[in-house]
Every structure is written in structure tokens, then in C-alpha cells.
Design an enzyme around this catalytic site. Structure first.
Site, mmCIF file in Angstrom:
data_model
loop_
_atom_site.group_PDB
_atom_site.id
_atom_site.type_symbol
_atom_site.label_atom_id
_atom_site.label_comp_id
_atom_site.label_asym_id
_atom_site.label_seq_id
_atom_site.Cartn_x
_atom_site.Cartn_y
_atom_site.Cartn_z
ATOM 1 N N LEU A 1 0.847 -1.195 0.000
ATOM 2 C CA LEU A 1 0.000 0.000 0.000
ATOM 3 C C LEU A 1 0.883 1.247 0.000
ATOM 4 O O LEU A 1 1.963 1.259 0.590
ATOM 5 C CB LEU A 1 -0.900 0.007 1.240
ATOM 6 C CG LEU A 1 -1.902 -1.149 1.310
ATOM 7 C CD1 LEU A 1 -2.621 -1.135 2.651
ATOM 8 C CD2 LEU A 1 -2.907 -1.082 0.167
ATOM 9 N N HIS A 48 0.297 -13.070 7.854
ATOM 10 C CA HIS A 48 1.527 -13.543 7.202
ATOM 11 C C HIS A 48 1.802 -14.985 7.636
ATOM 12 O O HIS A 48 1.725 -15.290 8.829
ATOM 13 C CB HIS A 48 2.696 -12.629 7.599
ATOM 14 C CG HIS A 48 3.969 -12.992 6.906
ATOM 15 N ND1 HIS A 48 4.187 -12.713 5.571
ATOM 16 C CD2 HIS A 48 5.071 -13.652 7.349
ATOM 17 C CE1 HIS A 48 5.384 -13.169 5.227
ATOM 18 N NE2 HIS A 48 5.941 -13.736 6.282
#
Ligand code: GRF
Length: 199
Positions: A92, A108
Site C-alpha cells: 500500500l 503472514h
């Protein structure tokens, strides 16, 4: 509370979140699902769940910043409080992170700060660690770096390969992500520097 889920692929975590919202475990509404790939299976899951979908191609925009602005415009229009990255394969922009500071989370497939990046399962196997796992964390401007919300360890077996390990990691992800979103939605997470306290 309204959440947006950003995906790029299969969307098995999105499915776990959809199921968690449907069952009432997560006290939130999925306001939209965004995919940066029009062929992502995550979009099929969203459609089947009756969730609003937005599919955008980076190639249709002048820059990554413009692409992110288009997403932000849609998040604002739908009153999104929390942005959930679920297999979203794009970093982002700083502007996005600033705008949604402390309101973007990611999952993750490793115990951060070990094995950052896109091949965490392969890297853990290659390194030969005996334990890996899953991390849910707040997102900052660096890759796989923000304050840790929840972690869960997964043992690596001698006969594991990428496929078998991924399967067990996914199983834990599908429990851990709904739990983290629930905690956020209930206002139970407090960030203090790098540490996240559960209240
Ligand atoms: C998950 O393993 C997640 O940890 C990583 O990307 C994968 C996405 O899988 N960030 P899915 O699209 O949710 O099935």
C-alpha cells in the site's frame, strides 16, 4: 463496524472471515471486497456471499498512488473502519497507510520477524526451522513489519513439503484472522509502540 477485505488470489482467508461474520463470531459487516486481479477466486467467494465487490487493474491507472486513491475513494464511500489484507499481493502507498493508520491489518504465514516476503513457507522449509507459524499484524509502511496482534506456532514435520505445511498453516490462519478481527471490532486492541495489548 465495517470492514473491507483486500485480496489477490484464492481468498480462503476471506472465506473464513465471511463465515465468521455470518455466524456472528465477528461483530462486523463486510462492506466490500477489493481485488487487484479480475480473475481472483476471492471475487467468486464474495459474490456467493452477496458481498459488494470491486475489481481493479493497476494497468488502468497512471500510478500506484492513483490506484490506491481509487480504492480509498471506495472505502470512504462505504464507511470502512478496518482494512483487512488477505493475500493482497501489493504494497500500500504511504498515503494509504497514513489515511488508515492503525486500521490496516495483514496476515503472514510465518512467525514474524522471521521469513518476511512472499515465499515464507518455502523459506522456512529451506532454512530448516522446526517451528514456523502465523502472524496477524498492523500494517505500516514497511513490508511485514507493523505491531504484532496475534501469533500461532505450527510445528514443521520431517516429511513436510510446501503443500502439507501450507495446509496446516492455512488451518491456523483461518482461526487466527477471525479472532484478530473480532478483537479489533470489539475495541480490545491497544497499540503501544510495537506492542499490542489485549484488553
Ligand atoms: C495466506 O497464506 C496469507 O498468509 C498470505 O497470503 C495467503 C493468502 O491465501 N498473506 P488466501 O488467498 O487467503 O487463500
Amino acid at each position: 463496524m465495517k470492514i473491507a477485505v483486500l485480496c489477490s488470489g484464492n481468498g480462503s482467508n476471506l472465506q473464513a472471515i465471511i463465515d465468521g461474520v455470518k455466524s456472528g463470531y465477528i461483530p462486523a459487516e463486510i462492506a466490500l471486497v477489493v481485488s487487484d486481479r479480475k480473475d481472483a477466486y476471492a471475487l467468486v467467494r464474495a459474490r456467493e456471499a452477496g458481498v459488494y465487490r470491486l475489481a481493479l487493474s493497476i494497468g488502468d491507472f497512471k500510478s500506484r498512488e492513483d490506484f490506491d486513491r481509487e480504492i480509498m475513494k471506495n472505502l470512504k464511500a462505504r464507511g470502512v473502519d478496518l482494512v483487512v489484507l488477505a493475500g493482497y499481493m501489493r504494497l500500500l502507498s504511504p498515503e494509504f497507510i497514513r489515511e488508515y493508520s492503525d486500521r490496516v491489518i495483514n496476515i503472514h504465514p510465518a512467525l514474524l520477524p522471521s521469513f518476511k516476503g512472499t515465499h515464507a513457507i518455502r523459506d522456512a522449509l529451506k532454512y530448516g526451522v522446526k517451528v514456523t507459524g502465523v502472524t496477524v499484524h498492523f500494517v505500516d509502511e514497511e513490508l511485514d513489519n507493523g505491531p504484532v496482534i496475534l501469533q500461532k506456532a505450527v510445528d514443521i514435520r520431517e516429511d513436510d513439503n510446501e503443500e502439507t505445511l501450507l495446509e496446516r498453516v492455512h488451518k491456523e490462519e483461518h482461526k487466527l484472522y477471525p479472532e484478530a478481527i473480532k478483537l479489533f471490532a470489539e475495541g480490545k486492541l491497544k497499540i503501544d509502540g510495537r506492542r499490542v495489548a489485549r484488553q
